[in-house]
Design a protein around this motif. Structure first.
Motif, PDB file in Angstrom:
ATOM      1  N   VAL A 230      38.225  30.266  44.556  1.00 50.92           N
ATOM      2  CA  VAL A 230      37.475  31.146  43.655  1.00 50.92           C
ATOM      3  C   VAL A 230      37.627  32.602  44.095  1.00 50.92           C
ATOM      4  CG1 VAL A 230      35.186  31.766  42.783  1.00 50.92           C
ATOM      5  CG2 VAL A 230      35.830  29.356  42.995  1.00 50.92           C
ATOM      6  N   VAL A 231      37.500  32.853  45.390  1.00 48.62           N
ATOM      7  CA  VAL A 231      37.674  34.215  45.897  1.00 48.62           C
ATOM      8  C   VAL A 231      39.079  34.730  45.582  1.00 48.62           C
ATOM      9  CG1 VAL A 231      37.848  35.618  47.993  1.00 48.62           C
ATOM     10  CG2 VAL A 231      35.941  34.036  47.717  1.00 48.62           C
ATOM     11  N   PHE A 232      40.081  33.911  45.822  1.00 52.79           N
ATOM     12  CA  PHE A 232      41.469  34.281  45.547  1.00 52.79           C
ATOM     13  C   PHE A 232      41.661  34.585  44.063  1.00 52.79           C
ATOM     14  CE2 PHE A 232      46.000  33.094  44.825  1.00 52.79           C
ATOM     15  CZ  PHE A 232      46.585  34.038  45.662  1.00 52.79           C
ATOM     16  N   ASP A 233      41.094  33.752  43.214  1.00 55.91           N
ATOM     17  CA  ASP A 233      41.176  33.925  41.766  1.00 55.91           C
ATOM     18  C   ASP A 233      40.563  35.261  41.345  1.00 55.91           C
ATOM     19  OD1 ASP A 233      41.337  33.441  38.983  1.00 55.91           O
ATOM     20  OD2 ASP A 233      39.399  32.422  38.977  1.00 55.91           O
ATOM     21  N   TYR A 234      39.369  35.556  41.848  1.00 54.16           N
ATOM     22  CA  TYR A 234      38.677  36.776  41.435  1.00 54.16           C
ATOM     23  C   TYR A 234      39.312  38.026  42.029  1.00 54.16           C
ATOM     24  CZ  TYR A 234      34.956  33.939  39.380  1.00 54.16           C
ATOM     25  OH  TYR A 234      34.242  33.074  38.596  1.00 54.16           O
ATOM     26  N   LEU A 235      39.896  37.913  43.215  1.00 55.37           N
ATOM     27  CA  LEU A 235      40.585  39.071  43.787  1.00 55.37           C
ATOM     28  C   LEU A 235      41.834  39.413  42.975  1.00 55.37           C
ATOM     29  CD1 LEU A 235      40.309  38.530  47.647  1.00 55.37           C
ATOM     30  CD2 LEU A 235      39.008  40.087  46.195  1.00 55.37           C
ATOM     31  N   ILE A 236      42.560  38.403  42.542  1.00 55.46           N
ATOM     32  CA  ILE A 236      43.723  38.655  41.682  1.00 55.46           C
ATOM     33  C   ILE A 236      43.281  39.355  40.402  1.00 55.46           C
ATOM     34  CG2 ILE A 236      45.486  37.552  40.258  1.00 55.46           C
ATOM     35  CD1 ILE A 236      45.813  35.449  42.389  1.00 55.46           C
ATOM     36  N   LEU A 237      42.191  38.864  39.810  1.00 53.27           N
ATOM     37  CA  LEU A 237      41.666  39.499  38.604  1.00 53.27           C
ATOM     38  C   LEU A 237      41.288  40.948  38.881  1.00 53.27           C
ATOM     39  CD1 LEU A 237      40.619  39.281  35.654  1.00 53.27           C
ATOM     40  CD2 LEU A 237      38.398  38.629  36.624  1.00 53.27           C
ATOM     41  N   GLY A 238      40.656  41.193  40.023  1.00 53.81           N
ATOM     42  CA  GLY A 238      40.247  42.550  40.361  1.00 53.81           C
ATOM     43  C   GLY A 238      41.406  43.512  40.473  1.00 53.81           C
ATOM     44  N   PHE A 239      42.543  43.043  40.995  1.00 53.60           N
ATOM     45  CA  PHE A 239      43.731  43.893  41.085  1.00 53.60           C
ATOM     46  C   PHE A 239      44.376  44.101  39.713  1.00 53.60           C
ATOM     47  CE2 PHE A 239      43.795  42.685  45.668  1.00 53.60           C
ATOM     48  CZ  PHE A 239      43.853  43.965  46.192  1.00 53.60           C
ATOM     49  N   MET A 240      44.198  43.142  38.808  1.00 51.98           N
ATOM     50  CA  MET A 240      44.829  43.236  37.490  1.00 51.98           C
ATOM     51  C   MET A 240      44.046  44.113  36.523  1.00 51.98           C
ATOM     52  SD  MET A 240      46.036  39.261  37.002  1.00 51.98           S
ATOM     53  CE  MET A 240      46.906  39.559  35.472  1.00 51.98           C
ATOM     54  N   LEU A 241      42.723  44.149  36.653  1.00 54.00           N
ATOM     55  CA  LEU A 241      41.909  44.951  35.748  1.00 54.00           C
ATOM     56  C   LEU A 241      41.855  46.403  36.205  1.00 54.00           C
ATOM     57  CD1 LEU A 241      38.857  42.596  35.110  1.00 54.00           C
ATOM     58  CD2 LEU A 241      40.867  42.935  33.649  1.00 54.00           C
ATOM     59  N   HIS A 242      41.829  47.319  35.258  1.00 56.17           N
ATOM     60  CA  HIS A 242      41.738  48.731  35.637  1.00 56.17           C
ATOM     61  C   HIS A 242      40.281  49.111  35.884  1.00 56.17           C
ATOM     62  CE1 HIS A 242      39.945  50.189  31.883  1.00 56.17           C
ATOM     63  NE2 HIS A 242      40.777  49.414  31.230  1.00 56.17           N
ATOM     64  N   LYS A 243      40.098  50.181  36.619  1.00 59.55           N
ATOM     65  CA  LYS A 243      38.758  50.685  36.879  1.00 59.55           C
ATOM     66  C   LYS A 243      38.197  51.313  35.615  1.00 59.55           C
ATOM     67  CE  LYS A 243      36.255  54.160  39.577  1.00 59.55           C
ATOM     68  NZ  LYS A 243      36.363  55.232  40.603  1.00 59.55           N
ATOM     69  N   LEU A 244      36.957  50.952  35.281  1.00 59.97           N
ATOM     70  CA  LEU A 244      36.320  51.513  34.099  1.00 59.97           C
ATOM     71  C   LEU A 244      35.691  52.862  34.430  1.00 59.97           C
ATOM     72  CD1 LEU A 244      34.509  48.410  32.553  1.00 59.97           C
ATOM     73  CD2 LEU A 244      36.726  49.386  31.926  1.00 59.97           C
ATOM     74  N   GLU A 245      35.937  53.834  33.562  1.00 59.16           N
ATOM     75  CA  GLU A 245      35.289  55.128  33.709  1.00 59.16           C
ATOM     76  C   GLU A 245      33.833  55.003  33.257  1.00 59.16           C
ATOM     77  OE1 GLU A 245      36.673  57.596  35.190  1.00 59.16           O
ATOM     78  OE2 GLU A 245      38.562  56.490  35.398  1.00 59.16           O
ATOM     79  N   PRO A 246      32.971  55.941  33.683  1.00 59.19           N
ATOM     80  CA  PRO A 246      31.549  55.845  33.331  1.00 59.19           C
ATOM     81  C   PRO A 246      31.296  55.652  31.845  1.00 59.19           C
ATOM     82  CG  PRO A 246      31.860  57.535  34.990  1.00 59.19           C
ATOM     83  CD  PRO A 246      33.229  57.066  34.602  1.00 59.19           C
TER      84      PRO A 246
END
Length: 288
Positions: A230-246
């Protein structure tokens, strides 16, 4: 005395979670360290597992009540970061769905599920300190721990409901954000197995399903592996998604424990580091 099977599991955990912690910090720094961010809980889980593994290796010949208490508490902590991380990832996705005018879920609903999981964590920790073992090694699990697991189960049911209802709106959000429900779908069965193991360890508590004295192979197959995947899955997602601006961030993913908009209207942040918006996020739906 030589290393036991649990010690070898702890060594593997250190090998896995030390680099995972570094990656989790990078991802969390990218998306934000506020409590509603799903990725902050990957940092929590990695830290807890590293600490637990070190404790196990340092005390593998110690069968004291203190070690029992630490083991029970560390095991109980493992579920809550998985649930809270999933809730945070769904928050971001559903904010984009709500921005289309659908308004699937409210902040209060997400706060309620978050509160259930947090209370489950508190009760599980309290129950861990109340656990005991008799002279023949039999572990007695407190009723508080059982109540904590029940709250985890209810919280997981709420997360499942959020996930199932929101997934049908996946085509209406930006292409990049459609990865979030896919990541949750991958993680869901692993979280379920992890939750089943903890429930069996608390309610059945026999030679097979027990945090202390149970089969290490069963724990590794139903808890250790699941957590890492689960951690590995979510970390991959975190690298794939861009940072949201405010201006792109919605109120679900930035929910505080209580509504402070009346006090903070016109201010983008509160003391907890959350961004309070008075309207859904302004996003551009680009399917290119």
């Amino acid at each position: 005395m030589g290393l036991g099977s649990q010690d070898y599991v702890s060594i593997v955990e250190l090998i896995i979670y030390i680099p995972a912690l570094i990656a989790a910090i990078v991802v969390t720094a990218r998306h934000g360290f506020h409590r509603a961010s799903g990725w902050i809980y990957t940092v929590v889980l990695c830290t807890v597992r590293i600490a637990g593994a070190i404790c196990q290796l340092l005390t593998h010949t110690d069968h004291s009540d203190g070690l029992l208490t630490a083991t029970l508490i560390i095991d109980s902590i493992g579920i809550s970061p998985l649930l809270l991380a999933t809730l945070g990832i769904l928050s971001r996705f559903i904010d984009f769905v709500n921005a289309k005018g659908v308004q699937l879920f409210s902040v209060k609903q997400f706060r309620f599920v978050q509160l259930l999981i947090t209370l489950g964590l508190i009760l599980s920790i309290a129950g861990g300190t109340g656990g005991s073992t008799d002279s023949n090694g039999t572990v007695t699990v407190s009723g508080t721990s059982k109540a904590g697991i029940i709250l985890y189960i209810v919280g997981f049911a709420g997360i499942t409901y959020f996930f199932l209802l929101s997934s049908s709106y996946r085509s209406g959000v930006p292409r990049q954000e459609r990865r979030s429900p896919i990541a949750v779908a991958i993680a869901w069965p692993f979280i379920l197995v992890r939750l089943i193991y903890s429930a069996l360890a608390v309610f059945v508590n026999n030679d097979t399903f027990s945090v202390v004295g149970g089969k290490v192979s069963v724990r590794a197959a139903m808890a250790v592996i699941e957590e890492f995947l689960v951690v590995f899955d979510y970390l991959i997602l975190g690298f794939m998604l861009h940072k949201l601006e405010p201006e792109e961030q919605g109120e679900l993913a930035n929910r505080a424990w209580k509504d402070r908009r009346g006090k903070r209207r016109g201010n983008n942040s509160d003391k907890g580091g959350f961004i309070s918006l008075t309207k859904p996020p302004s996003v551009s739906i680009d399917t290119q």
